[in-house]
Design a protein around this motif. Structure first.
Motif, PDB file in Angstrom:
ATOM      1  N   GLU A   1      65.347  87.549 122.471  1.00 50.84           N
ATOM      2  CA  GLU A   1      64.915  88.345 123.627  1.00 50.84           C
ATOM      3  C   GLU A   1      64.176  87.493 124.659  1.00 50.84           C
ATOM      4  O   GLU A   1      64.199  87.791 125.861  1.00 50.84           O
ATOM      5  CB  GLU A   1      64.017  89.497 123.167  1.00 50.84           C
ATOM      6  CG  GLU A   1      64.724  90.567 122.359  1.00 50.84           C
ATOM      7  CD  GLU A   1      64.855  90.188 120.887  1.00 50.84           C
ATOM      8  OE1 GLU A   1      64.367  89.092 120.515  1.00 50.84           O
ATOM      9  OE2 GLU A   1      65.442  90.967 120.108  1.00 50.84           O
TER      10      GLU A   1
ATOM     11  N   SER B   1      70.727  89.236 123.510  1.00 56.68           N
ATOM     12  CA  SER B   1      70.746  90.131 122.356  1.00 56.68           C
ATOM     13  C   SER B   1      71.748  89.588 121.355  1.00 56.68           C
ATOM     14  O   SER B   1      72.524  88.675 121.661  1.00 56.68           O
ATOM     15  CB  SER B   1      71.168  91.534 122.791  1.00 56.68           C
ATOM     16  OG  SER B   1      72.516  91.525 123.234  1.00 56.68           O
ATOM     17  N   LYS B   2      71.735  90.168 120.189  1.00 62.75           N
ATOM     18  CA  LYS B   2      72.694  89.747 119.174  1.00 62.75           C
ATOM     19  C   LYS B   2      74.120  89.949 119.669  1.00 62.75           C
ATOM     20  O   LYS B   2      75.004  89.094 119.467  1.00 62.75           O
ATOM     21  CB  LYS B   2      72.460  90.528 117.880  1.00 62.75           C
ATOM     22  CG  LYS B   2      73.440  90.181 116.766  1.00 62.75           C
ATOM     23  CD  LYS B   2      73.132  90.959 115.493  1.00 62.75           C
ATOM     24  CE  LYS B   2      74.126  90.605 114.386  1.00 62.75           C
ATOM     25  NZ  LYS B   2      73.823  91.342 113.131  1.00 62.75           N
TER      26      LYS B   2
END
Length: 958
Positions: A117, A122-123
Motif C-alpha cells: 500500500e 494492491s495484491k
C-alpha cells in the motif's frame, strides 16, 4: 519517423528496462533537465513510451505525438514503476526487517517499505503485472509481480539478511542477487549431516559447561551464544578440502578461542584442562592461566595461544590450518594473518616477482562487534584487499557479534547501525545471519567461500548472537545490562533448540539426545580425572632455549670482487626500447662507474649489491614501505619507469645471478597494518629476508602495538620466530621533532633475551654485511628481527662510502674505530663512544684538527647497540692504560637515544676510578627542536664538547 519505426525503437526497451524508461519519463515530464541528455533527446524525438494496459484498452498507437495518454494506461505505467521500486527496496532495505538477532531486546526498524500500500499498489495490481516487466532473469516458477514480492520478501527478511547495494560492479551485483534469489544459498542437508551438526553443537556447548562447572571463576571467554562459529569454521575447512586448498590462516581474539582450539584445531581436551588445573592463584596473577608462569619462561595466557593442524579431506587432499597467536590487542592480528596468507600463496623459488596462487591459501578473520568498527587497524587491513603487494584473494571476515563490548552497549561503541558498516566503504558484501539458525549459518559460510573464490575479494559475515555470561566468567553483566540479561538468562542454548527441532522432524528422539549428552560429559570427566592422577608427579621446568640467549653468531658475509663487479654491470642494463628518465639514467651510470672505475661503493649501491648477492645465494627478498621503490630520499631507484610509456623495469629481476624472487612494493600510507602484514609474512616464510622501511623513523610509533606485542615479544610469548628487518631513517638534521628520531630508545628498552638486533651503522660496507648476516640468520634457530637506524643526509656523504675490498674481504664489525685517533695508546685519556650520524659529525670535525689536538682522544663507533658488545668494549678499554673517562656522545636528548640503556653496561665496564660521562642534549619531552639554527648550535656544542679533552668531563648542551 513512422509509427512503425517508433515501435521498433521502443521494442528494444521491453522487459525490466522499460520500467526504468517509464520512471525517467515521469521525471522528464516534471523537468526535462533532470534526465540524462541521451534520454531527453529520445523523449524529445519519440514522445512518451508506449502505454501498458493490464486489462484496460490503450489508445490507438497512431495518437499524435503530444497527445495526452489516457488515464488508465498512465496509471498502469505508474504501477509498473511502483512495483519496480517495491522490489528494489526489498533487496536494499530488507535487512532492516530481517530476523537476524536471537535476542529481541529492541523494537525493530519500521518496515513500511514492505507494505504494498505504501507504493499505491494492491495484491491484485501485482498479480496483473507480468514478471518480465519488473524482474529480468526471474526464477521460472515466478510469473507475476505478487509472486516476485512474496519470493523476495521471504529471501531478504528471514534469518539471513544481505547488504549488496553499495557494490558498484554490475557483474558482481548480478552474481550476488542471482545466487541468493534463485535459492541457491540453502544447500540440502541429509539426515546424517543434521545429526552431525547437532553433535558438534552439543560438544561445543558441553565443553563450555564442563569448564564452567569444573574450574569455577576462571576466565575462559566462552563461545556461548555464538556456538555456531565452530560448525561454520568446519564448513569452511570442508569446502577448502574439496577445492584443493592447502592452507587456511585464522585470526581471532579471545572470545570462543578455547572452543575453536579444541574443536577446529584439535587441541586435546587434556591439555586445555591442564592449563586450567595448574593455573596460579587468580588473586596473585590477574591474567591467570599462563603456561609460561608454570613452566619457567614468559609464555602467554591460554586464550591467546595459537595452534596448527593438518586435516585430510575426502579427496586425499591435506589442508593445514593455522590459528595465529594473538595478544589482547584484539584486531592487531588481522594484518599479521593476512601477511601469513600471502606468504603461503607465493612461490619464491625463481627470480622476478613471486608467483601468486590466491586459491592455494586463504585467511579467516574473526572480529568482535565492538572492535570491528572501533579499532582503526581493521580499516587499514581492509584497505590492503586489492593492493599489489598485499592482496590475498580476499579474506573471509566473521563478526562474532555478541551485542556488547565488555560492558558497553553498541550505541556507545559505534556511530553506525551495524557493526559491519565499515566494510561498505570498500565495496565488500555484508551478510547478517542469526546465530540461532544453524543451517542458515552453514549456508552463509559456503556462500562466502564461493564468493571469494569467484571474485577474489573480502566478504563479511555478521554472525549475530549474544554473550551468555559477562566479558569474562567472573564478571556479572546484570549490573550493567539487566534488561538484556533477563532475556539471555531465559534463552535456551542453540544445542537445545536444534535438538528439539530434530526431534520434531523425527530425525532424533529425546532419548537419543539425552544419551549422547550423558556420554559426552562422562568423557570430559574421565579425561579430567586422568589428568588429576598425574598432579603429584614432579613437573619439569622449561627454560628459554639456549640458542636464544646466545649472542649473534659470526657469519661469513664477504662476496668476491668478481661477483660484485658482474652484478654491478648487470644492474646498469635495461632493454634497448626502455627509456629511463635521462636524469636518473645518468645517476645510475655514475653509480656503476663508482665501483667499476674507482673501486668504491656508496650507501645505495652497497644496499643494492647486498640484495643482489642475497638473491644469488637463493634467499628471497621482500621489501615494502612508503615510497620504498624509489626511496624516501630518492636514493634507491630499484624500480625504473619508462618516461615515455610508464612501463616498469626492475633490474634485480633480470640479473642472471638471481636465484630467488625479489618483491618490492610501495605501501599504502599505513604503518600498523603494513608492518603487521610483513611480520606475518616473515613468520610464515622463514627462508625469506623480509624488510619494512618507514618513510621516516619517527612514524614507526604509529605501529607500536605490532612492535611491542609481536616483534619484540613474539618469541618469548609464543616461541614464534621472525627475522623481519625494520629500516628506520634516523638522524638529527634540523628537520624538526617528527623527522629526526626512529626512537631507538624504545627498541633498546624492550631489548632482552636477545629478542632482536638493534644497529646504527655508518658505512656502506657495514650496511652490506649487516643485511647479508641477517639473510643468513633467517634460516637458523638464531633468527631474530633486525632494527636498523638508517641514514638520511649520510646517504650522500662521502664519509659513508666504502672501498670494494671491505665488501669482498671484510665482515660486520660491532665496533668501528675512528682513523686518526688513539694512535698512541699511552696518551689516550678519553674514550668517546658514539653511534650513527653523530659519529660522522665527529669525523668531519676531526678533519679540521691537528693530530696533536686529538692525541688524548680515541673515538669508537658502536655499530650494534643490542646485543651490546660489552666484551669488545672491555677489551678496548684494556688497551689504554691511562684512560680516565668513557664518554658516551649522542645527538638525541638524554632521556632518549641509546644512553638510558647503554649507561648500565658502561658503568659495569668502567674500572675503579674510571669515569663514565654523557655528552648530548638534556632531557626533553620532544625529540628535537624545530628551529634549524638552534639545532646547528646544539649540534656544534655536542661535537665541540666531545673533542675538547681539556674540559675533563661530559655535559648537556642546550
Amino acid at each position: 519517423m513512422s509509427n512503425q519505426d517508433r515501435a521498433h525503437i521502443w521494442e528494444r526497451f521491453y522487459g525490466p528496462n522499460m520500467g526504468y524508461i517509464y520512471e525517467e519519463y515521469d521525471k522528464y515530464q516534471e523537468d526535462p533537465e533532470s534526465v540524462d541528455d541521451t534520454i531527453r533527446k529520445l523523449f524529445d524525438e519519440m514522445g512518451p513510451p508506449p502505454e501498458m494496459d493490464f486489462g484496460v484498452q490503450a489508445e490507438a498507437s497512431s495518437s499524435p505525438k503530444n497527445a495526452a495518454p489516457s488515464q488508465a494506461p498512465q496509471s498502469a505505467i505508474k504501477k509498473v514503476i511502483a512495483a519496480t521500486k517495491l522490489l528494489r527496496n526489498i533487496r536494499t532495505l530488507g535487512h532492516l526487517a530481517a530476523n537476524i538477532s536471537p535476542i529481541q531486546f529492541e523494537e525493530k526498524h519500521p518496515a513500511g517499505f514492505l507494505d504494498v500500500e505504501t507504493y499505491g499498489l494492491s495484491k491484485e495490481d501485482l498479480l496483473q503485472i507480468p514478471i518480465d516487466l519488473i524482474w529480468e532473469d526471474a526464477p521460472e516458477a515466478i510469473s507475476n509481480g505478487w509472486e516476485a514480492y512474496e519470493h523476495l520478501k521471504r529471501i531478504y527478511t528471514n534469518t539471513i539478511a544481505y547488504e549488496f547495494g553499495h557494490i558498484h560492479d554490475e557483474e558482481e551485483q548480478n552474481w550476488l542477487n542471482s545466487y541468493i534469489e534463485k535459492s541457491r544459498i540453502h544447500q540440502p542437508m541429509s539426515k546424517e549431516e543434521r545429526i552431525e551438526l547437532f553433535e558438534r553443537l552439543m560438544h561445543v556447548d558441553g565443553f563450555e559447561k564442563f569448564l564452567h562447572k569444573t574450574f569455577v571463576g576462571q576466565k575462559r571467554f566462552s563461545i556461548e551464544g555464538l556456538d555456531m562459529l565452530v560448525p561454520m569454521l568446519d564448513k569452511l575447512v570442508q569446502s577448502g578440502c574439496e577445492e584443493g586448498t592447502k592452507n587456511i590462516s585464522i585470526g581471532m581474539a579471545h572470545r570462543g578461542r578455547l572452543n575453536v582450539l579444541a574443536h577446529v584445531l584439535g587441541k586435546p581436551y587434556e591439555l586445555i584442562f591442564s592449563e586450567f588445573h595448574h593455573s596460579p592463584n587468580k588473586e596473585l596473577v590477574p591474567s591467570e592461566g599462563s603456561r609460561g608462569i608454570n613452566f619457567g619462561w614468559s609464555g602467554d595466557v591460554k586464550y591467546h595461544l595459537g595452534a596448527d593442524r593438518n586435516i585430510k579431506g575426502d579427496k586425499e587432499n591435506v589442508i593445514s590450518i593455522h590459528l595465529a597467536h594473538n595478544p589482547s590487542h584484539l584486531e592487531f592480528v588481522d594484518p599479521v594473518v593476512q601477511g601469513s596468507a600471502r606468504a603461503l600463496q607465493e612461490d619464491r623459488s625463481e627470480k622476478g616477482y613471486p608467483k601468486l596462487d590466491e586459491q592455494s591459501a586463504f585467511s579467516v578473520l574473526i572480529h568482535g562487534d565492538a572492535a570491528f568498527p572501533g579499532e582503526g587497524v581493521v580499516a587499514e587491513t581492509l584497505n590492503l584487499m586489492k593492493l599489489r603487494g598485499y592482496a590475498t584473494g580476499g579474506a573471509i571476515h566473521i563478526i562474532a557479534n555478541n551485542l556488547l563490548g565488555f560492558t558497553t552497549n553498541y550505541q556507545d561503541s559505534r556511530s553506525t547501525k551495524y557493526a559491519s558498516d565499515l566494510a561498505k566503504g570498500y565495496e565488500i558484501p555484508v551478510i547478517h545471519v542469526n546465530a540461532d539458525d544453524p543451517e542458515s549459518c552453514l549456508a552463509v559460510m559456503y556462500f562466502a567461500y564461493q564468493y571469494r573464490k569467484k571474485f577474489n575479494k573480502d566478504i563479511v559475515i555478521d554472525l549475530v548472537g549474544y554473550r551468555r555470561f559477562g566479558h569474562n566468567e567472573m564478571d556479572d553483566p546484570n549490573v550493567t545490562q539487566p534488561y538484556l540479561y533477563e532475556k539471555i538468562n531465559n534463552h535456551p542454548t542453540i544445542a537445545e533448540k536444534y535438538a528439539k527441532e530434530l526431534v520434531s522432524r523425527g530425525i532424533l528422539t529425546e532419548e537419543d539426545t539425552t544419551s549422547k549428552k550423558s556420554e559426552m560429559m562422562k568423557k570430559f570427566q574421565e579425561t579430567f580425572d586422568q589428568l588429576k592422577e598425574k598432579e603429584n608427579k614432579e613437573e619439569v621446568t622449561k627454560h628459554v632455549p639456549v640458542k636464544i640467549v646466545e649472542h649473534v653468531p659470526e657469519m661469513e658475509t664477504a662476496v668476491s670482487v668478481d661477483l660484485l663487479r658482474s652484478i654491478n654491470e648487470n644492474l646498469a642494463k635495461w632493454p634497448s626500447h626502455f627509456k629511463v628518465y635521462p636524469k636518473l639514467g645518468r645517476i645510475l651510470k655514475k653509480r656503476e662507474s663508482l665501483l667499476s672505475e674507482e673501486g668504491k661503493v656508496d650507501w645505495s649501491l652497497g644496499e643494492t649489491l647486498a640484495f643482489a648477492s642475497i638473491l644469488a645465494d637463493g634467499t628471497p627478498i621482500r621489501l615494502t614501505g612508503q615510497d620504498s621503490e624509489r626511496g624516501t630520499f630518492a636514493h634507491r631507484h630499484l624500480v625504473l619507469h619508462d618516461h615515455q610509456t610508464a612501463e616498469r623495469y626492475v633490474p634485480l629481476h633480470n640479473i642472471p645471478e638471481a636465484k630467488a624472487s625479489f618483491s618490492i612494493y610501495n605501501s599504502p600510507l599505513s604503518e600498523t597494518a603494513v608492518l603487521g602484514f610483513d611480520y606475518g609474512y616473515s613468520v610464515q616464510s622463514p627462508e625469506s629476508l623480509v624488510i619494512w622501511e618507514a618513510q621516516f623513523g619517527d612514524f614507526v610509533n604509529v605501529a607500536q602495538v605490532i612492535i611491542d606485542q609481536f616483534i619484540a615479544a613474539g618469541r618469548a610469548k609464543w616461541g614464534q620466530k621472525s627475522s623481519l628487518v625494520m629500516l628506520l631513517p634516523h638522524g638529527y638534521e634540523g628537520q624538526g621533532p617528527e623527522h629526526s628520531s626512529g626512537r631507538v630508545e624504545r627498541f633498546l628498552n624492550s631489548a632482552a633475551e636477545n629478542n632482536w638486533i638493534v644497529a646504527n651503522v655508518t658505512s656502506a660496507a657495514q650496511y652490506f654485511h649487516l643485511l647479508r648476516r641477517q639473510a643468513l640468520l633467517t634460516k637458523t634457530e638464531d633468527a631474530r628481527p633486525l632494527i636498523v637506524m638508517t641514514p638520511k643526509s649520510l646517504l650522500r656523504n662521502s664519509m659513508t662510502v666504502s672501498n670494494s675490498s671491505e665488501l669482498s674481504e671484510g665482515s660486520f664489525k660491532l665496533l668501528v674505530e675512528q682513523e686518526g685517533t688513539g694512535q698512541e695508546k699511552s696518551k689516550v685519556t678519553r674514550l668517546v663512544l658514539c653511534t650513527g650520524k653523530v659519529s660522522i659529525d665527529l669525523a668531519s670535525k676531526l678533519t679540521e684538527l691537528s693530530d696533536e689536538d686529538v692525541e688524548n682522544l680515541h673515538i669508537v663507533r658502536v655499530e650494534q647497540l643490542y646485543p651490546f658488545p660489552k666484551k669488545e668494549v672491555e677489551e678496548l678499554v684494556a688497551e689504554y692504560p691511562n684512560l680516565k673517562e668513557i664518554v658516551w656522545v649522542q645527538e638525541e636528548p638524554k632521556n632518549m637515544g641509546a644512553w638510558p640503556v647503554v649507561k648500565a653496561p658502561l658503568h659495569e665496564i668502567a674500572s675503579s676510578g674510571l669515569a663514565v660521562e654523557y655528552i648530548g642534549r638534556p632531557k626533553r619531552s620532544s625529540p628535537s627542536t624545530g628551529e634549524p639554527h638552534i639545532h646547528k648550535q646544539e649540534q656544534a656544542g655536542i661535537v665541540q664538547a666531545a673533542l675538547n679533552v681539556s674540559k675533563g668531563h661530559g655535559g648537556e648542551f642546550i
